[in-house]
Design an enzyme around this catalytic site. Structure first.
Site: not given
Length: 642
Positions: A68, A224, A249
């Site tokens: 990510c 994250h 996201n």
């Protein structure tokens, strides 16, 4: 039927096989390798293209790979066409064009210069779909190709499992990146940060991270990274001002059920036209949060410095273009230039650099260490010595950078480094690149990069970016040598090391302020007649957060064993006690027998320690004539058994 793919380029250095996926194992990717196939874009969809017609559909989505951090950093390429062309050079033949060969080239900024990475377009798939990164428009392939080139740069896809947004942004932009903690900042700092985010939202990439879960409305995950895709002002029906932040996201699915989520109840506070404007064109995984929600739920913000039309990096605080750049490489070498932090007497041994400021200037001094090879084991976005959690087990060292202003090029080094710095890192940190921001007047400056621990070896790059003209150079042996007091005496050093331990209720007597001081360990040593200098160093072996205040005293050892050495005054004292891993001092002692008494400031503090006693002897150094011998071939146990 997909078009034939025979005769197309297959990268021999990064072939479509398991070795390009994993090398060491230990991540959730390993068990899936046998199910992954490699397909070219024309085998995945009917009309592959590099970029989507609608730029909003080019936003990245994460697959089964924990990268990510890299996908969020790629949003920087949406902000600048010039930067996109720098990283993904234009005029490369694609699938429906003559001259297509099945290979693509990407560029990354690595340790001071741009490097080309060429890969084939065979991409990892599960079934007929990409299993790693992809765009919202799944017919666009710029992101999975860039991800493959980045994986090749790191050795395999698995090496991208966990990382820091800041590192990927540096690799993609070649610039500077600011990282702000939302937990430690005061309200005034947060407001200043949000103002800069509003001003720069259209010119640079901004990311935010959740480093540990909090109680809140949304399930944002842990460790994250997210992309901030927009920031807008809003007004409620009763005239109250709002700041709304749009967050994406990379999982590409809804994860936010807060008050300003897609179905949140706070939208009733604004007009229907305004709510429709905010909710229109939300991509999968995107959601809005209000300023206070944002500050409560997220732990960190990362922002790349903008680049102007002339390709100059701009200051993130003043928008001033940094027109002048200088950079030099250096190394910390054990026993020579790896002097450690200012806690160590060997700090002056570190590499030293001059830089001259010609006019009042805004400057950024950046220090980048060359990381060793390593692989991570958990998805994450941040590694810091002083904040949050260590997520990625990359073998980075804690590094720091300090700057002093000097009147002339000839000066007393010891006196200078004991004076206040004009700029310096608050603490050594486990960052691949850190930077200092300062406004400096014309003159000469001394820069010393260092690692926290002495004798830590590594390479580094020192860059200075300035609004005004500067000159950067290394202090070498050809320039006037700056000598410390121990360098002024010719001779060779002999060192003896003694290890010990302070134990509660046994020999942890504390400082001389306490009656139990006499219980401390005593270490005898002799100062020979030919000794010129003595240096005593006390090290405590403990974790950084559990340092004790340590010091030592040196006493003449009485010839009468019935007498206590503590009735006399010390001949040398390393006090006051200091919260350091290591304390040291030079001792001018006459020949004779002595004892060293190491102590913690408070009694009953347990710890292992070592004392090094270095003596500079009046003798010539030996000129070695040895040469390197032949390499010995190791004989395997199996061959021996046969």
């Amino acid at each position: 039927m997909p078009p034939p793919t025979r005769g197309l380029f297959v990268d021999p250095e990064f072939p479509p096989c398991v070795s390009s996926l994993v090398q060491r194992g230990g991540t959730p990717l390993s068990p899936l390798c046998d199910h992954i196939t490699w397909l070219r874009p024309q085998e995945i969809c009917a009309s592959p293209r590099l970029f989507p017609e609608n730029a909003r559909l080019g936003i990245g989505k994460q697959g089964i790979l924990g990268d990510c951090w890299f996908i969020c950093a790629c949003f920087a390429l949406h902000k600048s066409q010039k930067l996109l062309h720098q990283v993904f050079p234009p005029a490369q033949c694609t699938w429906n064009e003559p001259g297509y060969t099945g290979c693509f080239t990407c560029r990354f900024w690595r340790f001071g210069h741009w490097v080309d990475v060429t890969v084939d377009d065979c991409l990892p798939c599960l079934g007929q779909k990409l299993c790693f990164s992809h765009c919202e428009d799944q017919g666009a392939f710029w992101l999975p190709l860039l991800e493959k080139a980045y994986a090749k740069l790191h050795g395999c896809y698995e090496s991208l499992w966990a990382g820091q947004v800041v590192d990927a942004l540096v690799d993609l932009t070649g610039g500077l990146v600011e990282r702000w903690s939302l937990e430690d900042a005061e309200d005034i700092d947060r407001n200043k940060m949000l103002c800069r985010m509003l001003d720069l939202k259209n010119r640079c990439a901004i990311s935010c991270s959740v480093l540990h879960s909090k109680e809140g409305a949304g399930d944002l995950g842990e460790f994250h990274a997210f992309t901030i895709t927009d920031i807008q002002h809003g007004v409620t029906k009763d005239g109250q001002q709002l700041i709304l932040i749009r967050v994406h996201n990379p999982w590409g699915r809804s994860c936010w059920s807060g008050a300003w989520g897609r179905d949140g109840d706070k939208w009733a506070l604004v007009s229907k036209s305004d709510s429709a404007k905010f909710l229109y064109d939300l991509q999968d995984g995107e959601f809005w949060v209000e300023k206070e929600e944002f500050l409560q739920e997220f732990n960190e913000v990362t922002m790349a410095f903008p680049v102007d039309e002339m390709e100059y990096i701009q200051s993130i605080w003043t928008d001033c273009p940094l027109l002048h750049t200088q950079q030099l490489y250096g190394s910390w070498v054990k026993g020579q230039t790896a002097g450690g932090s200012r806690n160590n007497v060997s700090f002056p041994d570190n590499p030293k650099f001059w830089f001259v400021v010609r006019e009042q200037s805004e400057l950024y001094l950046a220090l980048m260490q060359r990381p060793q090879s390593g692989i991570s084991s958990a998805d994450g976005t941040h590694r810091s010595q002083s904040r949050s959690v260590i997520l990625k087990s990359t073998p980075l060292y804690a590094i720091g950078l300090h700057v002093w202003k000097v009147e002339k090029r000839r000066f007393n080094l010891q006196k200078t480094i004991q004076s206040p710095v004009v700029a310096g890192t608050a603490s050594h940190s486990y960052d691949r690149q850190l930077h200092l921001h300062c406004e400096l007047s014309p003159g000469y400056y001394l820069v010393i990069p260092s690692t926290f621990l002495r004798d830590t070896e590594g390479d580094f790059l020192l860059r200075i970016l300035s609004s005004g003209p500067i000159t950067l150079s290394e202090i070498t042996s050809n320039q006037p040598k700056i000598k410390t007091s121990e360098d002024d005496v010719k001779g060779t050093w002999e060192t003896r090391e003694v290890k010990g331990q302070w134990k509660k209720d046994v020999n942890a007597g504390g400082s001389r302020n306490y009656p139990s001081y006499c219980l401390n360990p005593t270490i005898p040593f002799i100062v020979p007649s030919k000794a010129q200098l003595m240096r005593v160093t006390l090290k405590q072996h403990c974790q950084e957060k559990h340092c004790h205040a340590i010091g030592f005293h040196v006493y003449m050892d009485p010839s009468d064993r019935s007498l206590s050495p503590f009735v006399q005054e010390p001949r040398a004292s390393c006090v006051p006690h200091s919260y350091s891993h290591e304390v040291s001092m030079m001792c001018d002692l006459s020949p004779g027998q002595y004892i060293i008494v190491p102590s913690t400031y408070l009694p009953n503090q347990e710890c292992d320690f070592s004392v090094s006693i270095s003596t500079k002897m009046e003798r010539k150094s030996i000129e070695s004539q040895e040469t390197l011998g032949k390499i010995l071939n190791e004989v395997s146990v199996v061959k021996m058994m046969k």
